[in-house]
Every structure is written in C-alpha cells, then in structure tokens.
Design a protein around this motif. Structure first.
Motif, PDB file in Angstrom:
ATOM      1  N   MET A 155       0.855  -1.237   0.071  1.00  0.00           N
ATOM      2  CA  MET A 155      -0.029   0.242   0.106  1.00  0.00           C
ATOM      3  C   MET A 155       0.696   1.013  -0.107  1.00  0.00           C
ATOM      4  O   MET A 155       1.692   1.367   0.729  1.00  0.00           O
ATOM      5  CB  MET A 155      -0.859   0.030   1.228  1.00  0.00           C
ATOM      6  CG  MET A 155      -2.048   1.203   1.252  1.00  0.00           C
ATOM      7  SD  MET A 155      -2.874   0.914   2.781  1.00  0.00           S
ATOM      8  CE  MET A 155      -1.838   1.115   4.003  1.00  0.00           C
ATOM      9  N   ALA A 156       0.573   2.170  -0.954  1.00  0.00           N
ATOM     10  CA  ALA A 156       1.614   3.514  -0.929  1.00  0.00           C
ATOM     11  C   ALA A 156       1.164   4.234   0.143  1.00  0.00           C
ATOM     12  O   ALA A 156       0.046   4.359   0.726  1.00  0.00           O
ATOM     13  CB  ALA A 156       0.844   3.907  -2.234  1.00  0.00           C
ATOM     14  N   ILE A 157       2.235   4.899   0.820  1.00  0.00           N
ATOM     15  CA  ILE A 157       1.967   5.769   1.875  1.00  0.00           C
ATOM     16  C   ILE A 157       2.446   7.276   1.273  1.00  0.00           C
ATOM     17  O   ILE A 157       3.598   7.541   0.510  1.00  0.00           O
ATOM     18  CB  ILE A 157       3.400   5.449   2.904  1.00  0.00           C
ATOM     19  CG1 ILE A 157       2.481   4.084   3.345  1.00  0.00           C
ATOM     20  CG2 ILE A 157       2.914   6.354   3.834  1.00  0.00           C
ATOM     21  CD1 ILE A 157       3.647   3.437   4.548  1.00  0.00           C
ATOM     22  N   GLY A 158       1.540   8.222   1.594  1.00  0.00           N
ATOM     23  CA  GLY A 158       1.785   9.528   1.219  1.00  0.00           C
ATOM     24  C   GLY A 158       3.008  10.263   1.684  1.00  0.00           C
ATOM     25  O   GLY A 158       3.854   9.660   2.447  1.00  0.00           O
ATOM     26  N   PRO A 159       2.978  11.525   1.286  1.00  0.00           N
ATOM     27  CA  PRO A 159       4.281  12.515   1.877  1.00  0.00           C
ATOM     28  C   PRO A 159       4.381  12.330   3.139  1.00  0.00           C
ATOM     29  O   PRO A 159       3.045  12.472   3.953  1.00  0.00           O
ATOM     30  CB  PRO A 159       3.911  13.844   1.457  1.00  0.00           C
ATOM     31  CG  PRO A 159       3.186  13.450   0.120  1.00  0.00           C
ATOM     32  CD  PRO A 159       2.282  12.323   0.585  1.00  0.00           C
ATOM     33  N   PRO A 160       5.494  12.278   4.072  1.00  0.00           N
ATOM     34  CA  PRO A 160       5.547  12.203   5.552  1.00  0.00           C
ATOM     35  C   PRO A 160       4.954  13.620   6.250  1.00  0.00           C
ATOM     36  O   PRO A 160       5.029  14.716   5.636  1.00  0.00           O
ATOM     37  CB  PRO A 160       7.072  12.210   5.701  1.00  0.00           C
ATOM     38  CG  PRO A 160       7.566  12.887   4.809  1.00  0.00           C
ATOM     39  CD  PRO A 160       6.789  12.608   3.621  1.00  0.00           C
ATOM     40  N   ARG A 161       4.165  13.281   7.159  1.00  0.00           N
ATOM     41  CA  ARG A 161       3.807  14.238   8.143  1.00  0.00           C
ATOM     42  C   ARG A 161       4.548  14.530   9.156  1.00  0.00           C
ATOM     43  O   ARG A 161       4.668  15.770   9.811  1.00  0.00           O
ATOM     44  CB  ARG A 161       2.391  13.714   8.643  1.00  0.00           C
ATOM     45  CG  ARG A 161       1.024  13.416   7.993  1.00  0.00           C
ATOM     46  CD  ARG A 161      -0.042  12.852   8.365  1.00  0.00           C
ATOM     47  NE  ARG A 161      -0.802  13.539   9.382  1.00  0.00           N
ATOM     48  CZ  ARG A 161      -1.525  12.751  10.203  1.00  0.00           C
ATOM     49  NH1 ARG A 161      -1.786  11.464  10.208  1.00  0.00           N
ATOM     50  NH2 ARG A 161      -2.300  13.627  11.217  1.00  0.00           N
ATOM     51  N   VAL A 162       5.208  13.537   9.502  1.00  0.00           N
ATOM     52  CA  VAL A 162       6.495  13.538  10.629  1.00  0.00           C
ATOM     53  C   VAL A 162       7.580  13.062  10.217  1.00  0.00           C
ATOM     54  O   VAL A 162       7.591  11.936   9.561  1.00  0.00           O
ATOM     55  CB  VAL A 162       5.769  12.839  11.707  1.00  0.00           C
ATOM     56  CG1 VAL A 162       6.795  13.282  13.013  1.00  0.00           C
ATOM     57  CG2 VAL A 162       4.440  13.426  12.217  1.00  0.00           C
ATOM     58  N   SER A 163       8.715  13.587  10.480  1.00  0.00           N
ATOM     59  CA  SER A 163      10.042  13.210  10.375  1.00  0.00           C
ATOM     60  C   SER A 163      10.342  12.837  11.717  1.00  0.00           C
ATOM     61  O   SER A 163      10.225  13.543  12.705  1.00  0.00           O
ATOM     62  CB  SER A 163      11.009  14.349   9.819  1.00  0.00           C
ATOM     63  OG  SER A 163      10.779  14.265   8.461  1.00  0.00           O
ATOM     64  N   VAL A 164      11.158  11.748  12.009  1.00  0.00           N
ATOM     65  CA  VAL A 164      11.619  11.232  13.233  1.00  0.00           C
ATOM     66  C   VAL A 164      13.059  11.358  13.285  1.00  0.00           C
ATOM     67  O   VAL A 164      13.767  10.323  12.488  1.00  0.00           O
ATOM     68  CB  VAL A 164      10.972   9.711  13.778  1.00  0.00           C
ATOM     69  CG1 VAL A 164      11.577   9.555  14.827  1.00  0.00           C
ATOM     70  CG2 VAL A 164       9.769   9.651  13.811  1.00  0.00           C
ATOM     71  N   ALA A 165      13.848  11.924  14.105  1.00  0.00           N
ATOM     72  CA  ALA A 165      15.209  12.157  14.175  1.00  0.00           C
ATOM     73  C   ALA A 165      15.755  11.246  15.304  1.00  0.00           C
ATOM     74  O   ALA A 165      15.650  11.446  16.470  1.00  0.00           O
ATOM     75  CB  ALA A 165      15.526  13.528  14.319  1.00  0.00           C
ATOM     76  N   LEU A 166      16.397  10.061  14.775  1.00  0.00           N
ATOM     77  CA  LEU A 166      17.162   9.157  15.716  1.00  0.00           C
ATOM     78  C   LEU A 166      18.450   9.230  15.587  1.00  0.00           C
ATOM     79  O   LEU A 166      18.969   8.431  14.750  1.00  0.00           O
ATOM     80  CB  LEU A 166      16.609   7.854  15.407  1.00  0.00           C
ATOM     81  CG  LEU A 166      16.366   6.788  16.460  1.00  0.00           C
ATOM     82  CD1 LEU A 166      15.564   5.575  16.124  1.00  0.00           C
ATOM     83  CD2 LEU A 166      17.772   6.156  16.880  1.00  0.00           C
ATOM     84  N   PRO A 167      19.334   9.857  16.240  1.00  0.00           N
ATOM     85  CA  PRO A 167      20.802  10.004  16.087  1.00  0.00           C
ATOM     86  C   PRO A 167      21.322   8.708  16.938  1.00  0.00           C
ATOM     87  O   PRO A 167      20.731   8.406  18.019  1.00  0.00           O
ATOM     88  CB  PRO A 167      21.181  11.215  16.726  1.00  0.00           C
ATOM     89  CG  PRO A 167      20.259  11.555  17.881  1.00  0.00           C
ATOM     90  CD  PRO A 167      19.005  11.192  17.040  1.00  0.00           C
ATOM     91  N   VAL A 168      22.415   8.112  16.247  1.00  0.00           N
ATOM     92  CA  VAL A 168      22.853   6.802  16.950  1.00  0.00           C
ATOM     93  C   VAL A 168      24.436   7.047  16.935  1.00  0.00           C
ATOM     94  O   VAL A 168      24.843   7.465  15.922  1.00  0.00           O
ATOM     95  CB  VAL A 168      22.664   5.485  16.336  1.00  0.00           C
ATOM     96  CG1 VAL A 168      21.005   5.325  16.904  1.00  0.00           C
ATOM     97  CG2 VAL A 168      22.601   5.343  15.140  1.00  0.00           C
TER      98      VAL A 168
END
Length: 416
Positions: free
Chosen positions: A1-14
């Motif tokens: 199933m196609a997912i649209g443009p992101p509403r949220v970006s999640v920043a996960l620095p490691v």
C-alpha cells in the motif's frame, strides 16, 4: 500500500547503539501515524551500528552518516533534511507506544503557537519503573518552571521545524544540554501532553555517580544562568505585590503559592522566581522530614510486632498511605498478608486485591494505615479487636509507647 508524503520526520541519532537501535526503530515504524520518515543519523558510529541501521528494510527509513560525533550537529542536519513540517525526537535506547506521534501531532494542530511539544514520561531501570515525570502542560507556567529544572525528556519531543530553525536550532558550540538550552530559548512556545507517551531506560542505577552526569549538570547550569540573565526584574508594582505574597507564604496562608505562580504566569521576573524556588525548597524540606518520621515510625511498629511473635501483618486502609507503606515495607521487616478496607473491597492496590476486614483471622495482626483518618480506623476496627485480632496504631500511640517512641525519634532529629 502506497504511503503519502511524511507528516512527521523522526530524528534518531545513534553513536554506538547497535544493540538497541532496532527496538527503537521498530517503535517508530509501528506508529499509528503511517505517513512518516525515520531519519537515522549515524553520529560517528561504529561498524555494528552502521550494519544495524542499514538492515532495517522499510522504505520510510533514510540513513544519514556524519563522520564526527556531535549530537547538536546531527539534530540540525535532521531538521534541515526533514521532508515534514514536524520533527519528532527519539533516542536509540528508549521506547514509545504506537499512539505517541498521533497524540503529539494532534496537540500540534490544536496549539499552532507551540514550537516544541513534550509529554509525561517514565524512567525505568532494568525493566523496573523508577519514576513518572509529568511536566506542566500550561505553556506559560512550563516556561518559567524550565528556568528552575528541565523535566522534559529530549527523546520525547516533537518540534515544529521552521520555528526551531528560525530560533537557531541546536547550539553546536554546546557539547551537552543542547536540548535544555533550546527549550529555554523557545520559552513560552514549549508545551507538553499530560499522557505518558515515552519511556527512558536508565543505563545506570538511579543515584549512581558518573562523570558524564556531572558534565551534563555543569552545561545545564550554564544554559540556565544565561536564561536567568535574560529574565527581567520585577516592576515596582509587582515587587509590592510580591512582598505581600511572600508575607502570606511565611504565615503559611492558604492560596499564597497559587498567587505567586499566577504572578509568574503573568510576569516572570528574577525576584518572583527566586521567591518561588525558596518556597518550594521549604516545602520539600518539610515533606522530607515527614517521610523520614513515617519511615522511623514504621520501623518501630515492625519491631514491636515482631517482638510479639508476628511475622506478617495486614494493612487496614486502601488509600495513598497504604501505597506508601507498600513501597517502604522493608522498614516493617514483615510480610504483608493483605489489605482490608470497609469501602474498597475488590479494588487492586499494589497488585493486591483489597478485602473486607472480616477476612482477617483471629490472632492475626493489623496495622492501621492512614495518617489523617487513623482515629476513624481505630473505631472501625473494634470488631476485629473483639475477635482477638492484634490492631496496631502507627501515629496515635498509648502514652507508654508514645514516650519511648518520642525518645527514639528525637535521637534521629525527628518529632512525633
């Protein structure tokens, strides 16, 4: 199933968190908000962490690599690279429930003036709940409370990309406490959800000393002092009002603390904040002495009952006092046989189902567990005493016991 443009970006620095990275990524990718992107920033990472990041097979994941470790730089890269107007934080060794982002995105929609949104959060050590932290949800009040202490978990935050970048983003000159510095600069544009939406896993036992913690404290204090320096002085009218409020606080007048906090909501100043901190420290000192006295009385009660041959005790009362006793049962040195209450049978408290007082057998031992209502419980326990149940009071003791107890408490610098 196609997912649209992101509403949220999640920043996960490691940095070097390969062992726990997959758990954190799974938390993010399982969010009920499906239109998201996960930005894994390899922040001077080792080979194991790189491999873990690149084995996540989800098209919503983007991996960005920085050669030199710098948390502030990594997060600024995430803010600039984000394809969504909202950027959520997440730490590699922490967790969040599937509805976390949905709740925070909803709050961001309802409160467009907020540039950063946190939440209530848990601290756990080796799976055990250590504390639940609940930041103030009123933005003006949270703003001046941040000048005293940072109660926001960095990994729990949702940031509005453009306002944060306009505020300068994270200060890359700071090696620690970059988040605290940013919240202090955003001031009244920081809010929080009352829901527990984040779990921070402690790497060390609570209270354990370590050099990084000392360095963090020093950098946080520096950011705090810079923010205090930006705080205005009270006007002549507010100084007069503040003097009246402090006088009421000194006399322990009801409502004085709320008056002071309302003044800070309206016009935070150096003088008003100093008065509030002083009042809170006095409150904390009083609470500490009450807790120490309670613990000492619990220890003495346990000694008396064990001397009589009892090895277990029932608690009479199903309120907050009993929850406290359960948390401090080691002071009693006895097994908790159960909890009884006239008005709450069937309710669960600390994993124990509350029963009616009639459940206590003849010859058993009961400790009345209430400070404000101990006399009422004593009267209610008449039937138990008539059946030969040993009923012990914690506070209002017979004269002969009160005298010996008071001597012990005075030796500990406490009072009955």
């Amino acid at each position: 199933m196609a997912i649209g443009p992101p509403r949220v970006s999640v920043a996960l620095p490691v940095h070097r968190d390969g062992e726990v990275l997959l758990r954190a990524a799974a938390c993010v990718l399982a969010q009920s908000v499906r239109e998201l992107e996960l930005l894994i920033i390899l922040n001077g990472s080792d080979d194991a962490t790189r491999r873990a990041a690149r084995m996540i097979g989800d098209p919503r994941v983007r991996v960005i690599e920085l050669e030199h470790a710098s948390l502030a730089a990594a997060l600024n890269v995430a803010l600039r690279e984000s394809r969504a107007p909202l950027v959520a934080r997440m730490d590699a060794d922490d967790e969040c429930p599937p509805h976390r982002l949905a709740r925070q995105v909803m709050l961001a929609s309802e409160r467009p003036e907020l540039a950063a949104i946190g939440c209530a959060w848990e601290q756990r050590f080796e799976g055990r709940l250590v504390a639940t932290i609940r930041p103030d949800t009123r933005a003006p009040r949270l703003a001046w409370k941040l000048l005293h202490r940072n109660e926001l978990a960095h990994g729990s935050m949702l940031l509005r990309r453009e306002p944060v970048l306009l505020a300068g983003g994270y200060d890359e000159r700071r090696s620690r406490a970059q988040d605290y510095d940013l919240w202090l600069r955003l001031a009244a544009r920081v809010g929080a959800s009352p829901e527990v939406l984040y779990t921070h896993h402690l790497k060390r036992a609570p209270g354990a000393a370590f050099s990084a913690g000392e360095a963090q404290s020093e950098h946080a204090a520096q950011a705090q002092m810079e923010a205090w320096a930006r705080l205005p002085r009270a006007t002549h009218e507010d100084r007069e009002l503040l003097a009246m409020i402090v006088s009421r606080l000194n006399l322990a007048r009801a409502g004085a603390m709320e008056e002071l906090e309302t003044l800070l909501d309206r016009a935070a100043s150096v003088e008003a904040l100093a008065a509030w901190i002083s009042a809170k420290e006095s409150e904390a000192s009083a609470r500490s002495r009450v807790a120490l006295t309670r613990a000492a009385l619990l220890t003495l009660a346990g000694q008396r009952l064990r001397a009589e041959g009892h090895s277990s005790v029932w608690l009479y009362g199903a309120g907050a006092h009993t929850a406290w006793v359960m948390d401090h049962a080691a002071h009693l040195g006895m097994e908790i046989a159960g909890i009884v209450d006239d008005h709450a049978p069937g309710r669960a408290l600390a994993g124990i189902i509350v029963q009616k007082p009639s459940a206590v057998a003849e010859g058993a031992c009961v400790l009345l567990s209430s400070d404000a209502h101990e006399d009422k419980l004593w009267n209610a326990s008449a039937e138990l005493r008539a059946r030969g149940v040993r009923v012990e009071r914690l506070y209002h003791l017979p004269i002969e016991r009160a005298e010996s107890t008071e001597i012990v408490l005075k030796e500990r610098g406490l009072c009955l």
